[in-house]
Design an enzyme around this catalytic site. Structure first.
Site, PDB file in Angstrom:
ATOM      1  N   CYS A 148      10.143 -15.061   9.074  1.00  0.00           N
ATOM      2  CA  CYS A 148       9.284 -14.889  10.244  1.00  0.00           C
ATOM      3  C   CYS A 148       8.972 -16.240  10.874  1.00  0.00           C
ATOM      4  CB  CYS A 148       7.984 -14.184   9.842  1.00  0.00           C
ATOM      5  SG  CYS A 148       6.834 -13.946  11.217  1.00  0.00           S
TER       6      CYS A 148
ATOM      7  N   CYS B 198      -4.768  -0.647  -7.191  1.00  0.00           N
ATOM      8  CA  CYS B 198      -4.444  -1.783  -6.331  1.00  0.00           C
ATOM      9  C   CYS B 198      -4.932  -3.087  -6.940  1.00  0.00           C
ATOM     10  CB  CYS B 198      -5.048  -1.587  -4.937  1.00  0.00           C
ATOM     11  SG  CYS B 198      -6.848  -1.426  -4.928  1.00  0.00           S
TER      12      CYS B 198
ATOM     13  N   PHE C 123     -11.459   9.926  -6.274  1.00  0.00           N
ATOM     14  CA  PHE C 123     -11.296   8.963  -5.177  1.00  0.00           C
ATOM     15  C   PHE C 123     -10.186   9.470  -4.261  1.00  0.00           C
ATOM     16  CE2 PHE C 123     -12.768   6.636  -8.933  1.00  0.00           C
ATOM     17  CZ  PHE C 123     -13.900   6.004  -8.457  1.00  0.00           C
TER      18      PHE C 123
ATOM     19  N   CYS D 174       5.671 -10.480  14.573  1.00  0.00           N
ATOM     20  CA  CYS D 174       5.350 -10.247  13.156  1.00  0.00           C
ATOM     21  C   CYS D 174       6.383  -9.321  12.517  1.00  0.00           C
ATOM     22  CB  CYS D 174       3.958  -9.636  13.048  1.00  0.00           C
ATOM     23  SG  CYS D 174       3.465  -9.204  11.362  1.00  0.00           S
TER      24      CYS D 174
ATOM     25  N   GLU E 249     -14.480  12.627  -3.497  1.00  0.00           N
ATOM     26  CA  GLU E 249     -14.470  11.400  -2.701  1.00  0.00           C
ATOM     27  C   GLU E 249     -15.889  11.093  -2.270  1.00  0.00           C
ATOM     28  OE1 GLU E 249     -14.214   8.263  -0.430  1.00  0.00           O
ATOM     29  OE2 GLU E 249     -12.431   8.931  -1.528  1.00  0.00           O
TER      30      GLU E 249
ATOM     31  N   CYS F  64       0.668 -18.687  10.311  1.00  0.00           N
ATOM     32  CA  CYS F  64      -0.098 -17.465  10.054  1.00  0.00           C
ATOM     33  C   CYS F  64      -0.450 -17.343   8.573  1.00  0.00           C
ATOM     34  CB  CYS F  64       0.726 -16.248  10.496  1.00  0.00           C
ATOM     35  SG  CYS F  64      -0.035 -14.663  10.118  1.00  0.00           S
TER      36      CYS F  64
ATOM     37  N   ASP G  90      -7.418   7.234  -8.165  1.00  0.00           N
ATOM     38  CA  ASP G  90      -6.959   6.145  -7.300  1.00  0.00           C
ATOM     39  C   ASP G  90      -8.177   5.357  -6.822  1.00  0.00           C
ATOM     40  OD1 ASP G  90      -5.637   4.466  -5.558  1.00  0.00           O
ATOM     41  OD2 ASP G  90      -5.255   5.999  -4.036  1.00  0.00           O
TER      42      ASP G  90
ATOM     43  N   GLN H 121      -2.827   4.735   2.809  1.00  0.00           N
ATOM     44  CA  GLN H 121      -1.825   3.870   2.208  1.00  0.00           C
ATOM     45  C   GLN H 121      -1.138   3.068   3.307  1.00  0.00           C
ATOM     46  OE1 GLN H 121      -1.548   3.320  -0.941  1.00  0.00           O
ATOM     47  NE2 GLN H 121      -2.852   4.987  -1.680  1.00  0.00           N
TER      48      GLN H 121
ATOM     49  N   CYS I 106       0.854 -13.717   5.402  1.00  0.00           N
ATOM     50  CA  CYS I 106       1.784 -13.635   4.268  1.00  0.00           C
ATOM     51  C   CYS I 106       1.697 -14.923   3.457  1.00  0.00           C
ATOM     52  CB  CYS I 106       3.223 -13.441   4.752  1.00  0.00           C
ATOM     53  SG  CYS I 106       3.518 -11.927   5.690  1.00  0.00           S
TER      54      CYS I 106
END
Length: 407
Positions: free
Chosen positions: A58, A362, A268, A141, A288, A64, A336, A241, A67
């Site tokens: 990129c 995550c 969740f 991007c 949730e 930036c 999750d 997601q 990333c």
């Protein structure tokens, strides 16, 4: 000027040399030179590059901060992310069979949080430089879906309309089946004039919905997301997601982990990412904390065809986890949690002895902690798969299957 050799990468993607000295943009084995201040070599000169170093794909990579790992070969990044999970598990003396990593394609992110400021000539929108409040425009991007990159003029126009010269807008743009879904925070109060201006802007850019702060300013079309056979309209800013490919990989793992169950609890549950597709084959109870998301899930289920019964419950699972007596009617669970993990709820799952658990995470560190609790309660981790939805970043996600021994 000092020379150091990079030994490893830290969790934020910086190279770490003895000291420790943190060196951004470097890779293990590289010899670098530069000034060190407070343990950081902010502007390294690479004397001996790694054979895993590549030219960043990129053109915005140097400026930036979106990333962190574009300078590394894809194979290295994949191996490093798997290694992050292995290391987290090893801290609890845990092991698991690892399946091949699933990495999302470039330009596949369907949502992005852009920052925007007014300028003397108009406005500037994009992402922040690393460790800075300076905004960098990113029209090319390679991370986000092209429809999101093309929305930068819209984000700039929103800043002109609704921000002060000193303030900064955060604009969450999500690709939906019906157009862009836009949620703005940090702007001036929504009044009649601003609402009228937003309506004009939404028509000009063919936006499906605009939320301003805590209010939905206008809805031209309900911005729906497909979840199995159901179309769901999430509340503004609701969790989704990050990529369709990543979601598909996580869902495939969840389906396999609970295959054959008749009644599953989805903890969740969000707006139904897993609950609604699972309802094609089994009854589901979705739990949730956010009432807006449970309402969206329920409406999506009611409008869909061919799904088994889905019940829902708005409940804070951190403060009020489901207890064994609540869980005894289920033969499988999906969980999750957010980055903090689910320590309290996992303890109750372990006490309840649900035969099978599909665990999506995550955060490898909190996942390993929670996995250790399940291990101590007699669960076996049959397999684990790392899912990389945040390409070129340090973010790591995973899905794992747990089975209670003897169940």
């Amino acid at each position: 000027m000092e020379q150091v050799t990079i030994e490893r990468l830290g969790h934020q993607g910086d190279g770490i040399a003895p000291g420790p000295v943190f060196v951004p943009g470097t890779l293990p084995g590289e010899v670098v030179e530069g000034e060190i201040e407070k343990g950081v070599m902010a502007a390294p000169r690479i004397l001996t590059p790694s054979d895993q170093r590549v030219k960043a794909p990129c053109r915005h990579a140097k400026s930036c901060g979106g990333c962190q790992l574009q300078h590394a070969h894809d194979d290295f990044v994949a191996e490093w992310k798997v290694g992050v999970v292995r290391h987290a598990l090893s801290a609890h003396a845990l092991e698991a069979p690892f399946r091949p990593i699933a990495t999302s394609s470039p330009q596949s992110r369907r949502r992005a949080a852009f920052s925007a400021r007014r300028t003397k000539k108009g406005a500037l929108a994009g992402f922040h430089m690393k460790g800075s409040d300076v905004i960098v425009s990113v029209p090319d991007c390679l991370l986000v879906d092209p429809k999101l990159a093309a929305a930068l003029p819209l984000v700039e126009a929103l800043a002109v309309l609704g921000s002060s010269r000193k303030g900064e807008l955060s604009v969450l743009v999500t690709k939906s089946l019906d157009g862009l879904d836009v949620a703005v925070s940090g702007g001036k109060p929504l009044d009649a004039q601003l609402q009228s201006d937003l309506a004009d802007l939404a028509r000009a850019h063919d936006v499906a919905r605009v939320a301003w702060g805590d209010e939905v300013a206008l809805t031209r079309r309900p911005p729906s997301q497909r979840m199995g056979r159901a179309d769901v309209v999430p509340p503004p800013g609701a969790f989704l997601q990050a990529t369709p490919e990543g979601e598909a990989a996580l869902l495939a793992g969840v389906r396999e982990a609970v295959k054959g169950a008749r009644h599953v609890v989805d903890l969740f549950a969000g707006c139904g990412t897993f609950a609604l597709p699972l309802a094609e084959d089994m009854r589901v109870h979705a739990v949730e904390g956010d009432r807006g998301m449970t309402a969206a899930l329920d409406k999506g289920w009611r409008m869909a065809d061919g799904l088994k019964h889905v019940t829902h419950e708005a409940r804070d699972l951190f403060r009020n986890p489901l207890l064994p007596e609540d869980l005894e009617r289920f033969d499988a669970a999906v969980i999750d949690p957010p980055r903090a993990g689910a320590e309290a709820q996992v303890a109750e799952l372990a006490r309840a002895g649900i035969p099978r658990i599909a665990f999506v995470s995550c955060n490898p560190v909190t996942f390993a902690r929670d996995a250790a609790a399940l291990d101590a309660a007699g669960y076996v981790m049959d397999w684990l798969q790392v899912v990389d939805q945040f390409r070129w970043s340090t973010h790591v996600e995973l899905v794992a299957a747990f089975r209670l021994q003897g169940a």
